[in-house]
Scaffold this active site. Structure first.
Site, PDB file in Angstrom:
ATOM      1  CE  LYS A   1     -26.924 -57.992  20.359  1.00  0.00           C
ATOM      2  NZ  LYS A   1     -25.744 -58.751  20.738  1.00  0.00           N
TER       3      LYS A   1
HETATM    4  N1  PMP Z   1     -30.369 -55.242  25.210  1.00  0.00           N
HETATM    5  C1  PMP Z   1     -31.045 -55.908  24.264  1.00  0.00           C
HETATM    6  C2  PMP Z   1     -32.478 -55.544  24.035  1.00  0.00           C
HETATM    7  C3  PMP Z   1     -30.428 -56.928  23.535  1.00  0.00           C
HETATM    8  O1  PMP Z   1     -31.118 -57.597  22.590  1.00  0.00           O
HETATM    9  C4  PMP Z   1     -29.079 -57.254  23.816  1.00  0.00           C
HETATM   10  C5  PMP Z   1     -28.416 -58.381  23.081  1.00  0.00           C
HETATM   11  N2  PMP Z   1     -28.664 -59.648  23.627  1.00  0.00           N
HETATM   12  C6  PMP Z   1     -28.409 -56.543  24.840  1.00  0.00           C
HETATM   13  C7  PMP Z   1     -29.084 -55.535  25.488  1.00  0.00           C
HETATM   14  C8  PMP Z   1     -27.012 -56.899  25.292  1.00  0.00           C
HETATM   15  O2  PMP Z   1     -26.014 -56.618  24.356  1.00  0.00           O
HETATM   16  P1  PMP Z   1     -24.756 -57.557  24.182  1.00  0.00           P
HETATM   17  O3  PMP Z   1     -25.245 -58.850  23.615  1.00  0.00           O
HETATM   18  O4  PMP Z   1     -23.865 -56.823  23.267  1.00  0.00           O
HETATM   19  O5  PMP Z   1     -24.137 -57.768  25.529  1.00  0.00           O
END
Ligand code: PMP
Length: 459
Positions: free
Chosen positions: A45
């Site tokens: 992120k």
């Molecule tokens: N794993 C974790 C630990 C996350 O914080 C997130 C984000 N919500 C994701 C996976 C999923 O990624 P995305 O939001 O890009 O689908």
């Protein structure tokens, strides 16, 4: 000084890709992992946060003295806090209450304000973390709502940063990309890039049991989501950052397999990762076991283990939640189904008349049944006695009308491997549980089935 970065934001990205050594030896495919947990803020992120802030500044939505507000399960908050620290913004983060205390403490370490909201409320509820974030934005002068669930800068970060980096690192030798799905930013952004680059490229999304993505893709219906423990993946609504159309396959995983795989990734592969990484690898291995193809699968590992030390890596927490028990005292849904009086599964067909469905219910003494579509016999919803009653009382249409209008989504999906222990929570949200293996319905469970099963065990 030579060799130094100007600031820590320049260290985002450039994460290694590593081949799994032990956990995937039994499959024909080679499974590689992209170690996004090694980013400075601890997750992929960081890339999203950088892009969201740059985009907001470019568009004049965020400026000096501004406050970044976000609804986050932790990692986007961490990325934003990092960018905010360098660019002089304040931060307010709104988080659901199931999140690990380490994540909250991490955000507070950056000086951010953290507001905790209940998990067990509908997204439209004013107490939900999405709605609370919106309210704070309205009340705070100079606030910018990062809105990762609906901000195109989220998937764009993966399209312009994560995926091209993977492509360059591997010289395009990846055939399959596997990622857990939360906002969908990762899979949609990376997926778009890979599919533009390579015809036949396959995208595999991993969804925890309890989330609604899997059912939505398979049937187009929004089923009843229910609570699960793995953090960061799965949703109870459809974010506009999620492009489900480009996902070729969805693999479901349950909390227990996610957490056990997470522990194995640390212990056997030395990958110090969090629960959604375990989910993604568990999903990739299931996919590879089924496909049996010799190909290169790349799995994205979103974040690190540090934030989950008090949960996934704590034996007491794992045992209390039934994730470590070798023998689960209540057993699995498969056992419940086999103990259930051996009545054949009763289903209705889309297009069947209300009259015929009533007759079937009367003859078989069932009060709810799955409705299958004509071709392929896929599940398209359930029909319940109470809906038939409403329909007849209203008297708007006749007995020869098709039941299609009465088909509803008030059910939850599980697999035979789901533990009976979890059904209690599921039934507080859903009327009926449909059990599915692959694409076939193997049974339905109602509250009374569960009560009978539990009562029989007591006698
Ligand atoms: N794993 C974790 C630990 C996350 O914080 C997130 C984000 N919500 C994701 C996976 C999923 O990624 P995305 O939001 O890009 O689908």
């Amino acid at each position: 000084m030579t060799g130094a970065k100007n600031n820590i934001l320049e260290a985002v990205g450039g994460t290694p890709i590593v081949k799994l050594q032990k956990l995937a030896r039994h499959v024909a495919a080679d499974i590689y992992v992209k170690c996004e947990y090694l980013n400075p803020g601890g997750s992929m992120k960081d890339r999203v946060a950088g892009n969201i802030v740059a985009d907001a500044e470019r568009r004049g939505l965020l400026g000096p003295g501004g406050t970044i507000v976000e609804a986050t399960s932790g990692n986007t908050g961490m990325g934003l806090a990092l960018v905010a620290a360098l660019r002089g913004y304040s931060c307010v983060f709104v988080m659901p209450d199931k999140m690990s205390p380490e994540k909250v403490a991490g955000l507070r370490a950056f000086g951010a304000r953290v507001v905790i909201c209940p998990t067990a409320v509908e997204p439209e509820d004013p107490r939900s973390y999405y709605q609370t974030a919106k309210r704070i934005v309205a009340e705070t002068p100079g606030a910018y709502y990062a809105n990762q669930y609906h901000n195109p800068a989220n998937p764009e970060a993966h399209y312009t940063s994560t995926a091209p980096e993977i492509w360059a690192q591997t010289a395009g030798e990846v055939d399959v990309f596997v990622a857990g799905m939360g906002t969908g930013g990762t899979i949609s952004g990376c997926g778009r890039f890979f599919k533009e680059k390579k015809p036949g490229f396959r995208l595999v999304g991993v969804d925890p049991i309890g989330s609604l993505y899997y059912e939505y893709v398979k049937t187009g219906r929004m089923t009843r989501p229910f609570a699960y423990y793995v953090e960061g993946i799965g949703e109870d609504f459809l974010p506009s950052t999620m492009n489900l159309k480009i996902v070729d396959e969805i693999v479901r995983v349950d909390d227990k397999e996610c957490f056990l795989m997470t522990r194995e990734l640390v212990r056997q592969e030395g990958l110090f990762v969090g629960g959604s990484s375990g989910a993604a690898v568990a999903g990739a291995i299931k996919y590879a076991e089924a496909s049996k193809r010799k190909e290169n699968i790349l799995v994205l590992l979103p974040d690190g283990a540090q934030k989950y030390l008090s949960k996934i890596f704590d034996d007491k927490w794992m045992r209390e939640n039934g994730f470590l028990d070798e023998v689960d005292p209540l057993g699995t849904v498969a056992e419940l189904l086999s103990r259930k009086k051996q009545r054949p599964l009763v289903t209705a067909k889309k297009g069947e008349s209300v009259r015929d469905v009533i007759a079937t219910m009367r003859d078989t003494s069932v009060s709810q049944m799955p409705v299958l579509d004509g071709e392929g016999g896929r599940l398209c919803g359930i029909v319940a006695e109470v809906d038939l009653l409403d329909f007849l009382v209203k008297g708007e249409a006749g007995l020869d009308s098709p039941i299609d209008l009465l088909v509803e989504s008030d059910y939850a999906m599980v697999t035979p491997a789901t533990r009976v222990h979890l059904l209690r929570n599921i039934f507080s949200d859903a009327q009926i549980v449909v059990v599915e293996t692959g694409d076939a319905i193997v049974g339905v469970i109602t509250k009374i089935d569960l009560i009978e099963f539990l009562a029989e065990r007591k006698t």
